[in-house]
Design an enzyme around this catalytic site. Structure first.
Site: not given
Length: 301
Positions: A29, A180, A27, A31-32
């Site tokens: 691509n 979540y 992941g 944000g963090i």
């Protein structure tokens, strides 16, 4: 500015180089994840593993241009589909002889009720089961290349989570905020049990570690599924970390020299942090491990 500094939190001060080392960031691509990959690309070879190849290529070319490192490689990985995870691992193992750091960063948050390709509830499927399977498939390569590190990105939200074994996929009752939280608790428990299993003689000799972290409250796309959260995030953006600030603890767990033999710990702001009692429950951790293996059809002893 002093308030802003407080919000920014801890910074990773390590200047460790990763020449000849290979890192996977899921992941990465946006944000963090993207900021983690950007920092690590200044140190060594980075593989950006993402579902959206176009976005990933854009991020990678930006990072290549900025760092001058051409060893920033994009590979397709959809954590909501075990077939894609297996294909990614197979391709990676065929192409790369080394793997030193695996950063399980990708995640979904506040999704309306939906299921993965394999029928798992989306939060649990992507945030926990997808990374569980990925780690399983890459474990031998990490062992061969030890010292190696596995870094799992969880959240403070794990404090609100429970592992509802009677309704893992939220079919009886579903709340996207709680879903979540449950998945982030699963990240903490997975790390705890993984560290315990790696901690034999092998780990002590070779420095093979697994740690988990809370990146902080970060201004990122993660809240895109919630109009209210998106709106609140905009209003309070001054009190949120930038993605670069949010990436610091991931980077710290990946490279800091002082963590060479630290394993099974939970970090926030580049220091050890408090884990909820549910996140320290070894019985639940063991049970989650065996249920996860069962769901994924794997044997991981």
């Amino acid at each position: 500015p002093s308030c802003r500094r407080y919000v920014a939190g801890g910074r990773c001060k390590s200047t460790a180089r990763l020449e000849g080392k290979v890192v996977i960031v899921t992941g990465a691509n946006t944000g963090i994840g993207k900021e983690t990959a950007r920092d690590l690309a200044q140190r060594g070879k980075v593989i950006i593993a993402c579902r959206d190849i176009a976005k990933a290529e854009a991020a990678a070319s930006e990072i290549r241009a900025e760092t001058g490192n051409q060893q920033v490689i994009v590979r397709k990985l959809d954590l909501a589909d075990t077939k894609s995870i297996r294909e990614f691992a197979e391709k990676f193992l065929a192409e790369e002889k080394e793997l030193h750091i695996l950063i399980n960063n990708a995640g979904v948050m506040l999704c309306p009720y939906s299921k993965t390709a394999d029928g798992f509830e989306m939060h649990l499927g992507v945030n926990h089961l997808g990374h569980f399977l990925l780690t399983f498939l890459l474990l031998e390569r990490l062992k061969q290349c030890a010292p190696a590190r596995i870094v799992n990105v969880s959240s403070l939200a794990h404090h609100g989570g429970r592992i509802r074994f009677h309704d893992l996929h939220g079919e009886k009752s579903y709340n996207r905020g709680l879903a979540y939280c449950h998945s982030k608790l699963a990240n903490v428990l997975f790390t705890r049990e993984l560290a315990r299993r790696l901690q034999g003689k092998f780990q002590r000799q070779a420095g093979f570690t697994a740690n988990v972290l809370h990146p902080g409250s970060v201004y990122s796309e993660l809240v895109r599924h919630s109009f209210v959260m998106t709106w609140l995030w905009k209003i309070f953006s001054f009190f949120l970390k930038t993605p670069c600030e949010g990436a610091q603890t991931s980077i710290y767990c990946a490279v800091a020299e002082e963590l060479d033999s630290v394993t099974g710990q939970y970090f926030s702001d580049c220091q050890p942090a408090y884990v909820s009692p549910r996140g320290r429950d070894d019985e639940t951790a063991k049970k989650l491990w065996s249920v996860s293996c069962e769901l994924l059809g794997i044997q991981w002893d």
